[in-house]
Design a protein around this motif. Sequence first.
Motif, mmCIF file in Angstrom:
data_model
loop_
_atom_site.group_PDB
_atom_site.id
_atom_site.type_symbol
_atom_site.label_atom_id
_atom_site.label_comp_id
_atom_site.label_asym_id
_atom_site.label_seq_id
_atom_site.Cartn_x
_atom_site.Cartn_y
_atom_site.Cartn_z
ATOM 1 N N GLU A 58 0.832 -1.196 0.000
ATOM 2 C CA GLU A 58 0.000 0.000 0.000
ATOM 3 C C GLU A 58 0.873 1.254 0.000
ATOM 4 O O GLU A 58 0.505 2.273 -0.598
ATOM 5 C CB GLU A 58 -0.924 -0.016 1.215
ATOM 6 C CG GLU A 58 -1.988 -1.093 1.140
ATOM 7 C CD GLU A 58 -2.819 -1.171 2.404
ATOM 8 O OE1 GLU A 58 -4.059 -1.100 2.306
ATOM 9 O OE2 GLU A 58 -2.225 -1.304 3.497
ATOM 10 N N TRP A 106 -2.597 9.093 0.034
ATOM 11 C CA TRP A 106 -2.840 7.873 0.794
ATOM 12 C C TRP A 106 -3.805 8.169 1.941
ATOM 13 O O TRP A 106 -4.088 9.323 2.256
ATOM 14 C CB TRP A 106 -1.540 7.286 1.325
ATOM 15 C CG TRP A 106 -0.838 8.055 2.399
ATOM 16 C CD1 TRP A 106 -0.918 7.858 3.758
ATOM 17 C CD2 TRP A 106 0.067 9.154 2.218
ATOM 18 N NE1 TRP A 106 -0.119 8.749 4.421
ATOM 19 C CE2 TRP A 106 0.505 9.549 3.500
ATOM 20 C CE3 TRP A 106 0.572 9.838 1.102
ATOM 21 C CZ2 TRP A 106 1.394 10.607 3.698
ATOM 22 C CZ3 TRP A 106 1.462 10.884 1.295
ATOM 23 C CH2 TRP A 106 1.863 11.254 2.572
ATOM 24 N N HIS A 107 -4.304 7.082 2.545
ATOM 25 C CA HIS A 107 -5.237 7.190 3.654
ATOM 26 C C HIS A 107 -4.769 6.342 4.830
ATOM 27 O O HIS A 107 -4.188 5.279 4.641
ATOM 28 C CB HIS A 107 -6.640 6.702 3.251
ATOM 29 C CG HIS A 107 -7.262 7.473 2.141
ATOM 30 N ND1 HIS A 107 -7.035 7.168 0.813
ATOM 31 C CD2 HIS A 107 -8.099 8.541 2.148
ATOM 32 C CE1 HIS A 107 -7.707 8.031 0.053
ATOM 33 N NE2 HIS A 107 -8.348 8.859 0.840
ATOM 34 N N MET A 119 -11.936 5.536 6.756
ATOM 35 C CA MET A 119 -10.826 6.435 6.497
ATOM 36 C C MET A 119 -10.759 7.412 7.671
ATOM 37 O O MET A 119 -11.713 8.161 7.919
ATOM 38 C CB MET A 119 -11.042 7.216 5.200
ATOM 39 C CG MET A 119 -10.985 6.367 3.954
ATOM 40 S SD MET A 119 -11.275 7.383 2.462
ATOM 41 C CE MET A 119 -11.010 6.171 1.169
ATOM 42 N N SER A 141 -6.486 11.451 5.578
ATOM 43 C CA SER A 141 -6.054 11.407 4.180
ATOM 44 C C SER A 141 -5.042 12.516 3.928
ATOM 45 O O SER A 141 -5.117 13.596 4.525
ATOM 46 C CB SER A 141 -7.245 11.563 3.220
ATOM 47 O OG SER A 141 -7.754 12.879 3.247
ATOM 48 N N SER A 192 -10.103 5.621 -2.310
ATOM 49 C CA SER A 192 -8.765 5.026 -2.408
ATOM 50 C C SER A 192 -8.506 4.669 -3.866
ATOM 51 O O SER A 192 -8.792 3.564 -4.322
ATOM 52 C CB SER A 192 -8.672 3.774 -1.533
ATOM 53 O OG SER A 192 -7.384 3.217 -1.588
#
Length: 297
Positions: free
Chosen positions: A139, A153-154, A197, A200, A228
């Motif tokens: 990821e 990204w989260h 989430m 972010s 995402s």
Amino acid sequence: MKKLTICSAVALCLSAAAPLLAQDTDPAEEVIIVTGEREQEAMERVEGMTRAITRRPRVDKPVARQYGQICVGVMGMDPAYAGVLIDRIEANARRLDIAIAGEGCQVNTLVAFVDDGPEEVKQLRKEAPWLFSTLLDYEYDRILRGSGGAHAWHSTEEREVDGKQLAVIEVGDPPRQVKAGDPFNATRMTQQIRMDMIGSVVLMERALVPGKTLQQLADYASMRSFASIDDMASDGPDTTPTILSLFLDADAAPQEMTEFDWAYLEALYRLPRTARGEQIHDAAWSEYRKKVIRAKD
């Protein structure tokens, strides 16, 4: 004023940005044929784009999205421009029924303008590892994919489907800690968890900002913050217009989020909380068909 406490380490890496530049046939038969061709072509475009941008969630985990309130912050941009950007992002969020936190909130949705995105990401991983604590290695690697104009990204958290925190229990010998939900709600047929989430980050390359409007930047940030997804890479499909092409071809990029973009986001936020990642493909096409194809019929 909103406190940028969630990314206090990021503040050390950022500085103020420069201002933005701102043959005869039967008519009925012809309509039927053209409409059919258009729908088939549209379906292929939408499905192709959806598969290209969607980041697969972890195995056996639902697709992640925003469930709580968001607090938007902008760094590396003149405050006057930043205010406009925040207003637009918040308006986009409200359209998806994403709640907005009030004044004095702690920022959990950050948009920052930087000089070297990949280097900033690597430096942040060293100086503020908590920003990446929920990411697996693959990821993290996909943060650096795409056009190179932005990196996003989260941080996510696994919760019970109703939003309750999962309990931490010890199992096995030797014992190890695992998260577990309410056993009375669990079934073998339904996955009783959701992925929230909880933060972010979207970093945009400052050198690529001139020539783009605040509306374009805000809409691009909205797409990357609320879902995402990847943006468009140079070797990606050229299938249907999307704001995600903003840093790939600025001249051809749309001025705002497109019908596809809204169909994707609205489909995502209408899916069941336990929906798997692959469900977004059919859902996005169904939403697009309702918005565009049926509207033209």
